[in-house]
Design a protein around this motif. Structure first.
Motif, PDB file in Angstrom:
ATOM      1  N   VAL A   1       0.917  -0.846  -0.222  1.00  0.00           N
ATOM      2  CA  VAL A   1      -0.152   0.497   0.109  1.00  0.00           C
ATOM      3  C   VAL A   1       0.813   0.855  -0.359  1.00  0.00           C
ATOM      4  O   VAL A   1       2.002   0.764   0.699  1.00  0.00           O
TER       5      VAL A   1
ATOM      6  N   VAL B   1      -2.288  -1.003  -4.037  1.00  0.00           N
ATOM      7  CA  VAL B   1      -2.723  -0.063  -3.697  1.00  0.00           C
ATOM      8  C   VAL B   1      -2.492   1.309  -3.323  1.00  0.00           C
ATOM      9  O   VAL B   1      -1.928   1.376  -2.526  1.00  0.00           O
TER      10      VAL B   1
ATOM     11  N   LEU C   1      -7.473   4.207  -4.618  1.00  0.00           N
ATOM     12  CA  LEU C   1      -8.814   4.908  -3.441  1.00  0.00           C
ATOM     13  C   LEU C   1      -8.614   5.642  -3.145  1.00  0.00           C
ATOM     14  O   LEU C   1      -7.696   6.420  -2.217  1.00  0.00           O
TER      15      LEU C   1
ATOM     16  N   VAL D   1       3.168  -0.859   4.402  1.00  0.00           N
ATOM     17  CA  VAL D   1       2.788   0.512   3.562  1.00  0.00           C
ATOM     18  C   VAL D   1       3.810   1.148   3.508  1.00  0.00           C
ATOM     19  O   VAL D   1       5.037   1.739   4.702  1.00  0.00           O
TER      20      VAL D   1
ATOM     21  N   ALA E   1      -7.038  -5.041  -2.494  1.00  0.00           N
ATOM     22  CA  ALA E   1      -6.192  -5.265  -3.240  1.00  0.00           C
ATOM     23  C   ALA E   1      -6.678  -6.593  -4.129  1.00  0.00           C
ATOM     24  O   ALA E   1      -5.853  -7.441  -4.331  1.00  0.00           O
TER      25      ALA E   1
ATOM     26  N   LEU F   1      -0.550  -5.749   5.614  1.00  0.00           N
ATOM     27  CA  LEU F   1      -0.397  -4.852   4.605  1.00  0.00           C
ATOM     28  C   LEU F   1       1.239  -4.119   4.705  1.00  0.00           C
ATOM     29  O   LEU F   1       1.693  -4.494   6.048  1.00  0.00           O
TER      30      LEU F   1
ATOM     31  N   LEU G   1      -3.141   2.451   8.316  1.00  0.00           N
ATOM     32  CA  LEU G   1      -2.472   1.426   8.028  1.00  0.00           C
ATOM     33  C   LEU G   1      -1.761   0.421   8.847  1.00  0.00           C
ATOM     34  O   LEU G   1      -1.515  -0.942   8.237  1.00  0.00           O
TER      35      LEU G   1
ATOM     36  N   VAL H   1       0.621   5.623   0.382  1.00  0.00           N
ATOM     37  CA  VAL H   1      -0.224   6.699   0.475  1.00  0.00           C
ATOM     38  C   VAL H   1       0.521   7.805   0.113  1.00  0.00           C
ATOM     39  O   VAL H   1       1.960   7.741   0.659  1.00  0.00           O
TER      40      VAL H   1
ATOM     41  N   VAL I   1      -3.194   4.603  -2.126  1.00  0.00           N
ATOM     42  CA  VAL I   1      -4.638   5.452  -1.227  1.00  0.00           C
ATOM     43  C   VAL I   1      -3.638   7.210  -1.618  1.00  0.00           C
ATOM     44  O   VAL I   1      -3.068   7.622  -1.126  1.00  0.00           O
TER      45      VAL I   1
ATOM     46  N   VAL J   1      -8.772  -1.065   1.576  1.00  0.00           N
ATOM     47  CA  VAL J   1      -7.840  -1.353   1.201  1.00  0.00           C
ATOM     48  C   VAL J   1      -8.029  -2.523   0.348  1.00  0.00           C
ATOM     49  O   VAL J   1      -7.213  -3.349  -0.672  1.00  0.00           O
ATOM     50  N   ARG J   2      -7.785  -3.293   1.568  1.00  0.00           N
ATOM     51  CA  ARG J   2      -7.991  -4.941   1.452  1.00  0.00           C
ATOM     52  C   ARG J   2      -8.469  -5.207   0.670  1.00  0.00           C
ATOM     53  O   ARG J   2      -8.911  -6.359  -0.559  1.00  0.00           O
TER      54      ARG J   2
END
Length: 203
Positions: free
Chosen positions: A3, A45, A75, A28, A115, A26, A20, A5, A47, A111-112
């Motif tokens: 992920v 993902v 997202l 991150v 993914a 995850l 997160l 961000v 964000v 998020v999940r």
């Protein structure tokens, strides 16, 4: 699940990252700047805020750095709940759209879900889109005219500002009133503000 961000607000960016991080499934990474380079976006993902997310979509499409693998699923986390903003994002294929006031559990679920190839929209976003389906969408030019009407501009001023004929302005105004199902310009402004049809498209 990788992920990334990146949000225009450093405070929101840090908050999203903190929410997160700490989950075993995850991994991150929080961006140090607003708009990362395409090479940084090798993740599952992404964000992001509204404007950054849409810019990333445009930047990723022709990017040679990511041609060897799939682009991350976006997202958007934003305060922008207007019909035009939401419609613009969804027509670009954005699979996730949450409002900033959503609970942390909703963010994690989104998020999940993304993914794993799914989609996730805030309940308010889904309701706004459902409402919009019963109305014919305004064209870009009609929205330009509507924005000027909302600022109190008359037809002649609109024609000068948009560099179009006065008759064309009258045609656009007539179409706007019909699509919003109202009789007057004042009613059009009230309905447009309620539905989030005025204002900028990106930001």
């Amino acid at each position: 699940m990788e992920v990334f961000v990146c949000h225009e607000s450093p405070l929101v960016r840090a908050g999203l990252g903190a929410t997160l991080q700490g989950h075993a499934d995850l991994s991150v990474t929080v961006a140090s700047d607003t708009l990362p380079a395409p090479a940084e976006l090798r993740c599952d993902v992404l964000v992001a805020d509204y404007a950054t997310g849409l810019r990333c979509i445009e930047a990723l499409a022709p990017s040679p750095e990511l041609r060897h693998g799939p682009s991350p699923r976006l997202l958007i986390v934003t305060s922008r709940d207007g019909e035009w903003d939401i419609r613009s994002a969804l027509t670009r294929g954005v699979p996730g759209y949450l409002l900033l006031e959503c609970p942390a559990e909703r963010l994690l679920h989104a998020v999940r879900s993304l993914a794993r190839g799914g989609r996730c929209y805030d309940d308010a976003v889904s309701a706004r889109m459902a409402e919009s389906l019963v109305h014919a969408p305004l064209t870009k030019r009609e929205r330009d005219v509507l924005n000027l009407i909302s600022q109190g501009a008359g037809n002649k001023h609109i024609a000068r500002t948009l560099d179009i004929q006065l008759g064309t302005v009258k045609t656009h105004v007539k179409a706007i009133l019909a699509k919003l199902d109202v009789r007057t310009r004042t009613q059009a402004v009230v309905v447009a503000e309620h539905r989030g049809l005025t204002g900028t498209v990106c930001g």
